[in-house]
Every structure is written in C-alpha cells, then in structure tokens.
Design a protein around this motif. Structure first.
Motif, PDB file in Angstrom:
ATOM      1  N   ALA A 162     -13.709 -35.702 -25.324  1.00 42.07           N
ATOM      2  CA  ALA A 162     -15.040 -34.633 -25.049  1.00 42.07           C
ATOM      3  C   ALA A 162     -15.093 -33.909 -23.737  1.00 42.07           C
ATOM      4  CB  ALA A 162     -16.266 -35.639 -25.168  1.00 42.07           C
ATOM      5  N   GLU A 163     -14.665 -34.768 -22.518  1.00 41.58           N
ATOM      6  CA  GLU A 163     -14.571 -34.417 -21.062  1.00 41.58           C
ATOM      7  C   GLU A 163     -13.739 -33.267 -21.044  1.00 41.58           C
ATOM      8  OE1 GLU A 163     -13.345 -37.789 -18.813  1.00 41.58           O
ATOM      9  OE2 GLU A 163     -15.413 -38.705 -18.943  1.00 41.58           O
ATOM     10  N   CYS A 164     -12.661 -33.147 -21.963  1.00 39.15           N
ATOM     11  CA  CYS A 164     -11.714 -31.880 -21.877  1.00 39.15           C
ATOM     12  C   CYS A 164     -12.116 -30.719 -22.194  1.00 39.15           C
ATOM     13  CB  CYS A 164     -10.362 -32.589 -22.384  1.00 39.15           C
ATOM     14  SG  CYS A 164      -9.498 -33.911 -22.001  1.00 39.15           S
ATOM     15  N   ALA A 165     -13.523 -30.837 -22.947  1.00 41.98           N
ATOM     16  CA  ALA A 165     -13.800 -29.682 -23.536  1.00 41.98           C
ATOM     17  C   ALA A 165     -14.291 -28.594 -22.692  1.00 41.98           C
ATOM     18  CB  ALA A 165     -15.104 -30.006 -24.505  1.00 41.98           C
ATOM     19  N   GLY A 166     -14.494 -28.781 -21.463  1.00 44.63           N
ATOM     20  CA  GLY A 166     -14.957 -28.106 -20.432  1.00 44.63           C
ATOM     21  C   GLY A 166     -13.659 -27.205 -19.925  1.00 44.63           C
ATOM     22  N   PRO A 167     -13.967 -26.130 -19.184  1.00 41.41           N
ATOM     23  CA  PRO A 167     -13.127 -25.248 -18.659  1.00 41.41           C
ATOM     24  C   PRO A 167     -11.848 -25.762 -17.680  1.00 41.41           C
ATOM     25  CG  PRO A 167     -15.179 -24.968 -17.514  1.00 41.41           C
ATOM     26  CD  PRO A 167     -15.542 -25.914 -18.554  1.00 41.41           C
ATOM     27  N   GLN A 168     -12.355 -26.839 -17.159  1.00 41.86           N
ATOM     28  CA  GLN A 168     -11.266 -27.378 -16.134  1.00 41.86           C
ATOM     29  C   GLN A 168     -11.097 -28.914 -16.937  1.00 41.86           C
ATOM     30  OE1 GLN A 168     -10.039 -26.278 -13.541  1.00 41.86           O
ATOM     31  NE2 GLN A 168     -11.112 -24.373 -13.824  1.00 41.86           N
ATOM     32  N   PRO A 169      -9.793 -29.220 -16.828  1.00 42.23           N
ATOM     33  CA  PRO A 169      -9.302 -30.697 -17.219  1.00 42.23           C
ATOM     34  C   PRO A 169      -9.805 -31.629 -16.692  1.00 42.23           C
ATOM     35  CG  PRO A 169      -7.500 -29.424 -16.540  1.00 42.23           C
ATOM     36  CD  PRO A 169      -8.588 -28.398 -16.236  1.00 42.23           C
ATOM     37  N   LEU A 170     -10.388 -32.463 -16.929  1.00 40.42           N
ATOM     38  CA  LEU A 170     -10.923 -33.882 -16.535  1.00 40.42           C
ATOM     39  C   LEU A 170      -9.986 -35.145 -16.632  1.00 40.42           C
ATOM     40  CD1 LEU A 170     -14.729 -33.319 -17.038  1.00 40.42           C
ATOM     41  CD2 LEU A 170     -13.149 -32.509 -15.183  1.00 40.42           C
ATOM     42  N   LEU A 171      -9.048 -34.934 -17.120  1.00 45.67           N
ATOM     43  CA  LEU A 171      -8.173 -36.203 -17.248  1.00 45.67           C
ATOM     44  C   LEU A 171      -7.205 -36.337 -16.316  1.00 45.67           C
ATOM     45  CD1 LEU A 171      -6.804 -35.775 -21.003  1.00 45.67           C
ATOM     46  CD2 LEU A 171      -8.324 -37.615 -20.275  1.00 45.67           C
ATOM     47  N   SER A 172      -6.933 -37.568 -15.648  1.00 47.45           N
ATOM     48  CA  SER A 172      -6.110 -37.720 -14.731  1.00 47.45           C
ATOM     49  C   SER A 172      -4.949 -37.986 -15.403  1.00 47.45           C
ATOM     50  CB  SER A 172      -6.657 -39.243 -14.026  1.00 47.45           C
ATOM     51  OG  SER A 172      -6.667 -39.994 -14.761  1.00 47.45           O
ATOM     52  N   ASN A 173      -3.838 -38.250 -14.448  1.00 44.92           N
ATOM     53  CA  ASN A 173      -2.671 -38.249 -14.943  1.00 44.92           C
ATOM     54  C   ASN A 173      -2.342 -39.844 -15.861  1.00 44.92           C
ATOM     55  OD1 ASN A 173      -1.481 -36.150 -14.053  1.00 44.92           O
ATOM     56  ND2 ASN A 173      -0.406 -36.970 -12.179  1.00 44.92           N
ATOM     57  N   ALA A 174      -3.009 -40.514 -15.438  1.00 42.27           N
ATOM     58  CA  ALA A 174      -3.098 -42.008 -15.918  1.00 42.27           C
ATOM     59  C   ALA A 174      -3.657 -42.035 -17.162  1.00 42.27           C
ATOM     60  CB  ALA A 174      -3.868 -43.027 -15.086  1.00 42.27           C
ATOM     61  N   GLN A 175      -4.963 -41.370 -17.352  1.00 43.36           N
ATOM     62  CA  GLN A 175      -5.480 -41.338 -18.492  1.00 43.36           C
ATOM     63  C   GLN A 175      -4.724 -40.469 -19.613  1.00 43.36           C
ATOM     64  OE1 GLN A 175      -9.111 -39.497 -16.982  1.00 43.36           O
ATOM     65  NE2 GLN A 175     -10.307 -41.108 -17.482  1.00 43.36           N
ATOM     66  N   LEU A 176      -4.040 -39.425 -19.241  1.00 43.24           N
ATOM     67  CA  LEU A 176      -3.346 -38.610 -20.119  1.00 43.24           C
ATOM     68  C   LEU A 176      -1.937 -39.392 -20.515  1.00 43.24           C
ATOM     69  CD1 LEU A 176      -2.654 -35.796 -21.452  1.00 43.24           C
ATOM     70  CD2 LEU A 176      -1.271 -35.385 -19.496  1.00 43.24           C
ATOM     71  N   THR A 177      -1.286 -40.080 -19.778  1.00 40.54           N
ATOM     72  CA  THR A 177      -0.396 -40.929 -20.097  1.00 40.54           C
ATOM     73  C   THR A 177      -0.833 -42.228 -20.995  1.00 40.54           C
ATOM     74  OG1 THR A 177       0.753 -40.508 -17.934  1.00 40.54           O
ATOM     75  CG2 THR A 177       1.213 -42.677 -19.172  1.00 40.54           C
ATOM     76  N   SER A 178      -2.032 -42.681 -20.918  1.00 36.97           N
ATOM     77  CA  SER A 178      -2.674 -43.754 -21.644  1.00 36.97           C
ATOM     78  C   SER A 178      -3.063 -43.225 -23.022  1.00 36.97           C
ATOM     79  CB  SER A 178      -3.694 -44.448 -21.173  1.00 36.97           C
ATOM     80  OG  SER A 178      -4.552 -45.256 -21.878  1.00 36.97           O
ATOM     81  N   LEU A 179      -3.666 -42.006 -23.137  1.00 34.70           N
ATOM     82  CA  LEU A 179      -3.867 -41.517 -24.493  1.00 34.70           C
ATOM     83  C   LEU A 179      -2.706 -40.864 -25.190  1.00 34.70           C
ATOM     84  CD1 LEU A 179      -6.753 -40.682 -26.124  1.00 34.70           C
ATOM     85  CD2 LEU A 179      -6.571 -38.686 -24.749  1.00 34.70           C
ATOM     86  N   LEU A 180      -1.924 -40.277 -24.498  1.00 32.42           N
ATOM     87  CA  LEU A 180      -0.570 -39.549 -25.072  1.00 32.42           C
ATOM     88  C   LEU A 180       0.509 -39.914 -24.442  1.00 32.42           C
ATOM     89  CD1 LEU A 180      -2.212 -35.835 -24.848  1.00 32.42           C
ATOM     90  CD2 LEU A 180      -2.095 -37.175 -26.801  1.00 32.42           C
ATOM     91  N   PRO A 181       0.898 -41.255 -24.835  1.00 39.87           N
ATOM     92  CA  PRO A 181       2.311 -41.679 -24.279  1.00 39.87           C
ATOM     93  C   PRO A 181       3.438 -41.153 -24.631  1.00 39.87           C
ATOM     94  CG  PRO A 181       1.381 -43.190 -26.123  1.00 39.87           C
ATOM     95  CD  PRO A 181       0.252 -42.396 -26.037  1.00 39.87           C
ATOM     96  N   TYR A 182       3.412 -40.036 -25.615  1.00 36.74           N
ATOM     97  CA  TYR A 182       4.571 -39.510 -25.926  1.00 36.74           C
ATOM     98  C   TYR A 182       4.626 -38.098 -25.605  1.00 36.74           C
ATOM     99  CZ  TYR A 182       5.369 -43.697 -28.804  1.00 36.74           C
ATOM    100  OH  TYR A 182       5.726 -44.940 -29.306  1.00 36.74           O
TER     101      TYR A 182
END
Length: 249
Positions: A201-221
């Motif tokens: 839901a945080e990613c729905a805004g105009p600017q990405p709010l995911l940190s690298n660690a969150q992205l790696t955790s959520l999308l490990p591939y």
C-alpha cells in the motif's frame, strides 16, 4: 533477520568482520560447515551488541515469521491442535524436510506433557544452539496457539557414550502462563500477509517507499537491470541460486 531488524550496512559490516561473502558462503539448498555458522553467530553478537543466547532466541522467534512468510503456515499448523502435539510431531516434520534438504542435521525433540507444564528433551549434534528452540517454541505458542509460555532450561548434559551422534541434551520446562488470545505476545500479532499488504500500500504513491531491505524481503527473487542490461539489484534468494548473479554483473 539482520537485514530486517537492523540494516544493510550492519549486515555488510558483519560479513566484512567475519571475512564471509554473502554470495559465496550462503547459497540456497547448499550446506556449509558449522564453523561458518558459529563464526557468523559470534560476529553478529559482537556487531549488534546482543549476547549470543538472547540473539539465538531472537533468531528462533524470527524463524517462525520467516517460515510463515515462505508459505509453511499450513504445514506448521498441521503438526497439532496444541503446543504439546506440535512438539511431539516436530521430528516427523524434520524427517520430511530432510528429503529435500539432504544436508540438514536437525535437533530432536521428545516431549512429556503434564497439564500446564511440559518437559521437553532437546538433543542436538551441536552445542549451544538450544536457545533457538526456546525462541521458536515461544513464538509458536504465541502465534499459532495464542498462548504465552515461559521456557526454562532445567538441565544440560554434554556427556554421551562413544559413537553417539548427539553432543548436547537440554531439558526444557515449558509452563503455560496464559491461554488467552488477548494476552501480550512476544511477537507482533499482525500476520505476515497483513504486513505485506501494508508495504504494498505504501508503494501506491508517486514515490517508492520501499527500502532495499524491504524489497529484498518481500521479493527475494527480484532482478533490476539498467539500460545497459547490467544488474543493479537482485534478490537474496536469486543470488543464492547462482553466485554469478550480483550487482554490476
């Protein structure tokens, strides 16, 4: 766990201090020597300032969160309708997992239930790792069975007959403190699915709010390429499959 509870800089410092490589030393479905495991544990303890027993308990709690995230929730719940039955069936689960993870050498659990108090004999081929079981069982009680439990190591034995695989035996006393779902839990009550939805839901805004660690955790591939088709970022699991997959390649 380090990436989620701390940050990438902390993990990089740990690897540098331990002289380990994130790509070469930790690959999915591949075993590695126990010396690397203990070296990593000791280094994390020193870098983050958490004593080893407490760190291992924290990892045990995190492991359940990770297992649920990896869609093992149904398998975990299938082990029993209560914590006592879950523990009795743990060895069967480990035997099943060994068919896939052939180099896996899990501990063994023998449980004896006696009302609100359960005695569990933990046997392991490695010394000093029983706090992982303490953290894991506490988390299972809280997240799966809505119980708050107190776990105490009552007795430790490191003397075994020659030829015995186990090198440490710990008698754990598990006492149920509360059976109420409203009781305080040592882990967040929010499900992994809800956490993921919140991050998306945080990613729905105009600017990405995911940190690298969150992205790696959520999308490990995941794999991110630049215009020259060079790897800019890649998921940890993807790197574990192939050590040649790394930023800059």
């Amino acid at each position: 766990m380090v990436l989620e509870k701390f940050d990438e800089k902390t993990w990089a410092k740990i690897l540098l201090t331990a002289e380990l490589d994130d790509y070469e030393d930790f690959q999915l479905l591949k075993g590695y020597p126990d010396r690397k495991t203990f070296l990593l544990i000791e280094t994390i303890s020193k870098v983050v300032g958490i004593e080893v027993p407490a760190l291992l308990e924290l990892y045990g709690e995190y492991f359940l969160t990770y297992a649920i995230r990896m869609n093992f929730a149904s398998m975990i719940r299938s082990l029993g309708d209560d914590l006592s039955t879950f523990i009795v069936n743990l060895d069967s689960l480990h035997n099943l997992l060994q068919l896939t993870y052939t180099e896996m050498v899990p501990p063994s659990f023998l449980g004896e239930s006696g009302g609100p108090v359960m005695l569990v004999t933990y046997n392991s081929t490695r010394r000093g790792l029983y706090p992982i079981a303490v953290g894991l069982l506490r988390a299972v009680a809280a997240q799966i069975y809505n119980q708050v439990v107190e776990i105490v190591a009552k007795k430790t034995n490191t003397e075994f007959p020659e030829g015995t695989a186990y090198v440490e035996q710990v008698l754990l006393e598990i006492r149920v403190v509360s059976d109420s779902a409203d009781s305080p839990s040592p882990l967040p009550s929010r499900s992994i699915e809800q956490e993921s939805e919140g991050i998306l839901a945080e990613c729905a805004g105009p600017q990405p709010l995911l940190s690298n660690a969150q992205l790696t955790s959520l999308l490990p591939y995941h794999l991110v390429l630049d215009r020259q088709m060079r790897i800019v970022q890649c998921g940890r699991k993807l790197r574990q499959f192939n050590s040649g997959i790394r930023p800059g390649a």
